[in-house]
Design a protein around this motif. Structure first.
Motif, short mmCIF file in Angstrom:
data_model
loop_
_atom_site.label_atom_id
_atom_site.label_comp_id
_atom_site.label_asym_id
_atom_site.label_seq_id
_atom_site.Cartn_x
_atom_site.Cartn_y
_atom_site.Cartn_z
N GLN A 1 1.13 -1.35 0.08
CA GLN A 1 -0.29 0.31 -0.15
C GLN A 1 0.90 1.33 -0.25
N TRP A 2 0.24 1.96 -0.64
CA TRP A 2 1.65 3.50 -0.71
C TRP A 2 0.58 4.75 -1.33
N GLN A 3 0.64 5.98 -0.59
CA GLN A 3 0.28 6.68 -1.42
C GLN A 3 1.08 7.50 -2.23
N HIS A 4 0.08 8.21 -2.92
CA HIS A 4 0.69 8.35 -4.85
C HIS A 4 1.51 9.30 -5.12
N VAL A 5 2.21 9.92 -3.59
CA VAL A 5 2.78 10.58 -3.45
C VAL A 5 4.66 10.16 -3.71
N ALA A 6 4.33 8.97 -3.10
CA ALA A 6 5.99 7.72 -2.83
C ALA A 6 6.88 7.71 -3.75
N PHE A 7 5.96 7.62 -4.68
CA PHE A 7 6.36 6.63 -6.54
C PHE A 7 5.32 6.40 -7.47
N ASP A 8 5.56 6.71 -8.43
CA ASP A 8 5.10 6.22 -9.38
C ASP A 8 5.21 4.75 -10.11
N ALA A 9 5.04 4.04 -11.25
CA ALA A 9 4.95 2.80 -11.31
C ALA A 9 6.33 2.35 -11.56
N LEU A 10 7.13 2.88 -12.10
CA LEU A 10 8.84 2.74 -12.36
C LEU A 10 9.28 2.82 -11.18
N GLY A 11 8.69 3.37 -10.32
CA GLY A 11 9.80 4.29 -9.19
C GLY A 11 9.23 2.28 -7.97
N LEU A 12 7.77 1.75 -8.58
CA LEU A 12 7.16 0.68 -7.87
C LEU A 12 7.99 -0.33 -8.54
N GLN A 13 8.72 -0.10 -9.24
CA GLN A 13 9.90 -1.26 -9.65
C GLN A 13 11.08 -0.97 -9.45
N TYR A 14 11.84 0.14 -8.51
CA TYR A 14 12.35 0.01 -7.52
C TYR A 14 12.02 -0.30 -6.25
N VAL A 15 11.49 -0.23 -6.13
CA VAL A 15 10.80 -0.52 -4.32
C VAL A 15 10.93 -2.10 -4.52
N VAL A 16 10.57 -3.07 -5.77
CA VAL A 16 10.02 -4.68 -5.23
C VAL A 16 11.39 -5.20 -5.94
N GLU A 17 12.37 -4.68 -6.33
CA GLU A 17 13.45 -5.53 -7.11
C GLU A 17 14.12 -5.05 -5.85
N ASN A 18 14.35 -4.00 -5.12
CA ASN A 18 15.25 -3.73 -3.95
C ASN A 18 14.87 -5.28 -3.43
N TRP A 19 13.47 -4.59 -2.96
CA TRP A 19 12.68 -5.35 -1.53
C TRP A 19 12.63 -7.07 -1.98
N ALA A 20 13.51 -7.56 -3.44
CA ALA A 20 13.36 -9.17 -3.08
C ALA A 20 15.35 -9.06 -3.09
N ARG A 21 15.80 -7.69 -3.40
CA ARG A 21 16.99 -8.34 -2.91
C ARG A 21 17.72 -8.27 -1.21
N MET A 22 16.44 -7.80 -0.54
CA MET A 22 16.85 -7.64 0.46
C MET A 22 16.43 -9.28 0.96
N LEU A 23 15.63 -9.66 0.34
CA LEU A 23 15.06 -10.78 0.43
C LEU A 23 15.82 -12.25 0.91
N TRP A 24 16.22 -11.59 -0.93
CA TRP A 24 17.54 -13.12 -1.03
C TRP A 24 18.49 -13.04 -0.47
N GLY A 25 18.83 -11.84 0.43
CA GLY A 25 20.52 -11.38 0.89
C GLY A 25 20.78 -11.04 0.51
N GLN A 26 21.30 -10.04 -0.40
CA GLN A 26 22.08 -9.66 -1.22
C GLN A 26 21.68 -7.92 -1.06
N GLU A 27 21.87 -7.37 -0.21
CA GLU A 27 22.13 -5.98 0.58
C GLU A 27 23.24 -5.25 -0.86
#
Length: 494
Positions: A172-198
């Motif tokens: 969930q987010w308020q749209h001021v936080a990011f757009d669709a490509l900003g969403l890409q950066y968020v989920v890509e790096n969320w997954a990297r955190m999950l995989w231990g790829q900090e």
């Protein structure tokens, strides 16, 4: 303690917060008018704490803390500002988090049981609003940025539903936080955190200053700047009033229905091949290089959706149909206003538009290849740095509070597109959060969005392609129009 984590207004401001002004793209009704929720459906049981800790860990990293920011109104200026905690604590967390353990199969849940399966032909498959009880907290109805201003609620939220056979992860987010490509950066790096790829996570570019301010203040323009290719089709004041009245009634007054459409690979892939063959044959006949003919899958999907809007409505052949396709500005301004996203992504809002102007008669009578080419032409021509600058010069001088310009005429039919394919939601691999034994990837089998309160008619979200090659898209339509479309689909007339 600077404030309690709750929905109730918190008047006091925390003096240790980092205060950052809203940027140009954040300071508009277009983004402030919508709170967003994206349910990601996994056909496996996942550990909610691993998913939560990965996202929290990302938000706490240098450069990412804005995602845990609060929105406050400056009492002196009345302007909304970012208030970013210097340290996240249990009292002031990085996320608005909740977890619901249902202890039943998803098929036994009144909302989760309505998650659709892919269809074998283009079809209207479900109402995404049926999943709203999963997307939002119980009893909540999104009211836009007012739900966040002067509270201590982070702009980013995570809600997880655990069933005995699947897991639904809602971002969930308020749209001021990011757009669709900003969403890409968020989920890509969320997954990297999950995989231990900090170590592979980039630090976003600093947001204390607005890199896109030159578009807003006109400082990029000079006497040699080019005009927008559609400047002659800009709608004047009288046309705006006529168009706004019709579109406003559809959006604010008339009853609407939300539906999801599945476009299976078995349908769109032959359509793409046929479109390319037709355009290459045409190029050859004209003595042009057929190898230069180019279309993407999304060009064909967008053209098909546009046709699916026009045909059921039996529009007059001469009526203008305007398609506004949202585009990220990032690619055009890399190395200029923003750095390379591989090393320092811009996690915010930065969008422009490609506008396609056609007639209902052409959409109905000409082949899909022709319409797909109009889509590709608009994206290529209007996606340059110079065209974006020309567009926002018109925005700057328009005198309206919205960062958009209307092209066409006062009687046109308007269709909007927000393509989330590049966000890669269907490619999000949460395997490290899998509970028990399992092999291979663990990616969403279904993705949708819920938003509110602004719900324009025929504003399509294209979520991308699932693991089996099917495209998914949803929109609100005036009540009754979805039924007409489904009738045509069943007759193979779209």
């Amino acid at each position: 303690m600077c404030g309690l984590f709750s929905r109730k207004p918190v008047v006091e401001h925390c003096p240790t917060d980092r205060v950052v002004p809203l940027h140009f793209f954040e300071n508009s009704l277009l983004v402030q008018g919508n709170n967003m929720a994206v349910p990601l459906v996994f056909d496996e049981v996942l550990d909610p704490q691993k998913i939560r800790h990965a996202l929290e860990g990302l938000v706490k990293r240098d450069g990412w803390q804005r995602l845990g920011g609060r929105l406050k109104k400056n009492p002196s200026t009345g302007k909304i500002e970012w208030h970013i905690p210097t340290t996240f604590t249990p009292e002031r967390p990085a996320l608005n988090y909740s977890h619901v353990s249902h202890d039943i199969a998803s098929s036994a849940h009144p909302a989760a049981s309505k998650i659709p399966q892919a269809s074998s032909r283009p079809s209207v498959v479900c109402d995404p609003d049926d999943l709203a009880p999963l997307a939002w907290e119980e009893g909540y109805s999104p009211a836009g940025i007012s739900d966040y201003v002067d509270t201590d609620k982070p702009v980013l939220g995570l809600r997880i539903h655990s069933f005995t056979d699947r897991t639904i992860v809602v971002l969930q987010w308020q749209h001021v936080a990011f757009d669709a490509l900003g969403l890409q950066y968020v989920v890509e790096n969320w997954a990297r955190m999950l995989w231990g790829q900090e170590s592979s996570i980039p630090t976003p570019c600093g947001l204390e200053s607005d890199p896109f301010a030159p578009l807003a203040d006109g400082s990029r323009r000079n006497e040699k700047s080019e005009q927008h290719v559609l400047v002659s089709r800009k709608v004047g004041l009288g046309g705006m009033l006529k168009w706004g009245l019709g579109y406003g009634v559809d959006m604010l007054v008339r009853a609407k229905e939300n539906r999801m459409v599945c476009i299976p690979q078995s349908y769109w892939e032959p359509q793409l091949k046929q479109a390319l063959a037709e355009l290459r044959a045409e190029a050859t006949a004209l003595g042009e290089d057929a190898d230069k003919v180019f279309l993407t899958e999304n060009d064909v999907v967008t053209a098909w959706v546009l046709r699916s809007v026009v045909l059921p409505q039996n529009m007059p052949a001469e009526r203008t149909v305007a398609a506004s396709i949202a585009m990220s500005l990032r690619k055009a301004f890399i190395g200029d206003l923003i750095p390379d996203p591989e090393t320092s992504p811009y996690v915010g809002n930065a969008f422009g538009w490609a506008n396609v102007l056609v007639t209902a008669g052409d959409v109905a009578s000409k082949p899909l290849s022709w319409l797909a080419r109009q889509v590709r032409k608009a994206i290529n021509e209007q996606g340059t740095k110079a065209q974006h600058e020309a567009y926002y010069e018109m925005v700057r001088t328009s005198g309206t509070p919205l960062p958009i310009v209307i092209f066409g005429d006062g009687g046109m039919a308007q269709v909007g597109f927000s393509n989330w394919d590049k966000a890669g939601l269907f490619k999000l691999d949460f395997s490290p959060a899998r509970v028990g034994k399992g092999e291979g990837t663990c990616m969403p089998v279904y993705v949708q969005e819920n938003h509110g309160p602004v719900k324009p008619a025929d504003g399509f979200f294209v979520f991308g392609k699932d693991g089996r090659g099917n495209y998914w898209t949803s929109a609100y339509k005036v009540k009754g129009q979805w039924g007409k479309l489904q009738e045509l689909l069943e007759k193979n007339e779209v």
